[in-house]
Design a protein around this motif. Structure first.
Motif, mmCIF file in Angstrom:
data_model
loop_
_atom_site.group_PDB
_atom_site.id
_atom_site.type_symbol
_atom_site.label_atom_id
_atom_site.label_comp_id
_atom_site.label_asym_id
_atom_site.label_seq_id
_atom_site.Cartn_x
_atom_site.Cartn_y
_atom_site.Cartn_z
ATOM 1 N N ASP A 82 3.568 -99.955 24.337
ATOM 2 C CA ASP A 82 4.566 -100.651 23.531
ATOM 3 C C ASP A 82 4.747 -99.926 22.201
ATOM 4 O O ASP A 82 3.780 -99.426 21.619
ATOM 5 N N ALA A 83 5.971 -99.884 21.742
ATOM 6 C CA ALA A 83 6.231 -99.314 20.418
ATOM 7 C C ALA A 83 5.656 -100.244 19.355
ATOM 8 O O ALA A 83 5.641 -101.462 19.537
ATOM 9 N N PRO A 84 5.157 -99.695 18.254
ATOM 10 C CA PRO A 84 4.618 -100.551 17.187
ATOM 11 C C PRO A 84 5.741 -101.209 16.392
ATOM 12 O O PRO A 84 6.925 -100.927 16.604
ATOM 13 N N GLY A 139 4.334 -91.882 5.269
ATOM 14 C CA GLY A 139 3.978 -91.788 6.679
ATOM 15 C C GLY A 139 3.271 -93.010 7.243
ATOM 16 O O GLY A 139 2.645 -92.945 8.306
ATOM 17 N N LYS A 140 3.380 -94.151 6.572
ATOM 18 C CA LYS A 140 2.697 -95.364 7.043
ATOM 19 C C LYS A 140 3.223 -95.825 8.396
ATOM 20 O O LYS A 140 2.450 -96.292 9.242
ATOM 21 N N LEU A 141 4.522 -95.706 8.612
ATOM 22 C CA LEU A 141 5.087 -96.130 9.895
ATOM 23 C C LEU A 141 4.584 -95.246 11.028
ATOM 24 O O LEU A 141 4.330 -95.722 12.144
ATOM 25 N N MET A 142 4.438 -93.966 10.775
ATOM 26 C CA MET A 142 3.936 -93.043 11.797
ATOM 27 C C MET A 142 2.517 -93.404 12.217
ATOM 28 O O MET A 142 2.139 -93.272 13.384
ATOM 29 N N LEU A 143 1.721 -93.899 11.269
ATOM 30 C CA LEU A 143 0.335 -94.245 11.560
ATOM 31 C C LEU A 143 0.214 -95.512 12.402
ATOM 32 O O LEU A 143 -0.870 -95.809 12.919
ATOM 33 N N ARG A 144 1.304 -96.248 12.555
ATOM 34 C CA ARG A 144 1.270 -97.454 13.377
ATOM 35 C C ARG A 144 1.307 -97.141 14.874
ATOM 36 O O ARG A 144 0.975 -97.991 15.690
ATOM 37 N N ASN A 162 2.161 -86.523 16.023
ATOM 38 C CA ASN A 162 1.373 -85.624 15.195
ATOM 39 C C ASN A 162 2.041 -85.575 13.823
ATOM 40 O O ASN A 162 3.170 -85.096 13.704
ATOM 41 N N PRO A 163 1.388 -86.111 12.766
ATOM 42 C CA PRO A 163 2.012 -86.157 11.443
ATOM 43 C C PRO A 163 2.463 -84.801 10.928
ATOM 44 O O PRO A 163 3.322 -84.714 10.053
ATOM 45 N N GLN A 164 1.873 -83.710 11.473
ATOM 46 C CA GLN A 164 2.263 -82.370 11.026
ATOM 47 C C GLN A 164 3.478 -81.835 11.781
ATOM 48 O O GLN A 164 4.041 -80.807 11.399
ATOM 49 N N ALA A 165 3.871 -82.506 12.849
ATOM 50 C CA ALA A 165 5.003 -82.035 13.662
ATOM 51 C C ALA A 165 6.269 -82.778 13.250
ATOM 52 O O ALA A 165 6.578 -83.856 13.758
#
Length: 207
Positions: A66-68, A155-160, A167-170
């Motif tokens: 599921d998407a966060p 980048g808080k949404l990405m961490l969800r 990949n936060p670097q991509a």
């Protein structure tokens, strides 16, 4: 003036030139490390993705996560909750105004979003690492981007997302959610218009 009196000047010029070159190299390295147009690793975790030769990873219907919760303010100050788009195929693109590959893919994303809007496809951006909304708004204006983008400078949404999904670097990265809000496909690299359409088509064809 003697040769000896010229020596300190030459030495100073040499040191200044070397310092500038070093600073330039450091800036270039920082830019490259901050904006990647490639990469296939999602940072570990079992997400049931199968990576294709084209760099697009897909998950079978019964194995999708599921998407966060992706909600908050957009770059233009409006409130957005991606969950409101359930029932549609949702394309989520992570981008930054500072990122050259993001600029390269933006016109294609806008075109595909317009072409598929009436077929039940909704595009949403996640703008990251822009320290203010000004550059993001200028980016949208420059490339004619009309779909909304959540503002996520840290980048808080990405961490969800489940570990291994992004990949936060991509940056840029793109995800496709199916009509039930599950993650069906992803790409951790810039996409051409052709590859983007190829990524969306199977999910859109699902009943």
């Amino acid at each position: 003036m003697s040769a000896a009196s010229h020596a300190p000047l030459r030495s100073n010029r040499t040191r200044s030139r070397a310092a500038l070159l070093t600073a330039g190299a450091a800036a270039a390295a920082l830019t490259l490390s901050a904006c990647s147009s490639g990469g296939t690793s999602g940072g570990g975790g079992d997400t049931n993705f199968v990576l294709g030769k084209d760099g697009i990873a897909t998950a079978d219907k019964g194995e999708r996560a599921d998407a966060p919760d992706l909600s908050g303010k957009t770059v233009d100050g409006k409130q957005l909750d991606v969950d409101d788009y359930k029932g549609k195929v949702v394309v989520v693109n992570v981008w930054g105004s500072w990122c050259p590959p993001c600029r390269a893919e933006a016109p294609g994303f806008q075109k595909v979003s317009e072409d598929l809007k009436d077929k039940g496809v909704q595009f949403v951006g996640i703008n990251t690492r822009d320290t203010s909304t000004g550059p993001a708004l200028a980016f949208e204006k420059a490339y004619g981007v009309t779909y909304p983008s959540l503002y996520d400078p840290t980048g808080k949404l990405m961490l969800r997302f489940e570990r291994g999904t992004l990949n936060p670097q991509a940056i840029p990265s793109t995800l496709v959610f199916d009509r039930e809000g599950r993650i069906a496909a992803r790409s951790l690299q810039a996409l051409s218009e052709e590859k983007l359409r190829k990524m969306i088509a199977p999910v859109l064809a699902e009943k």
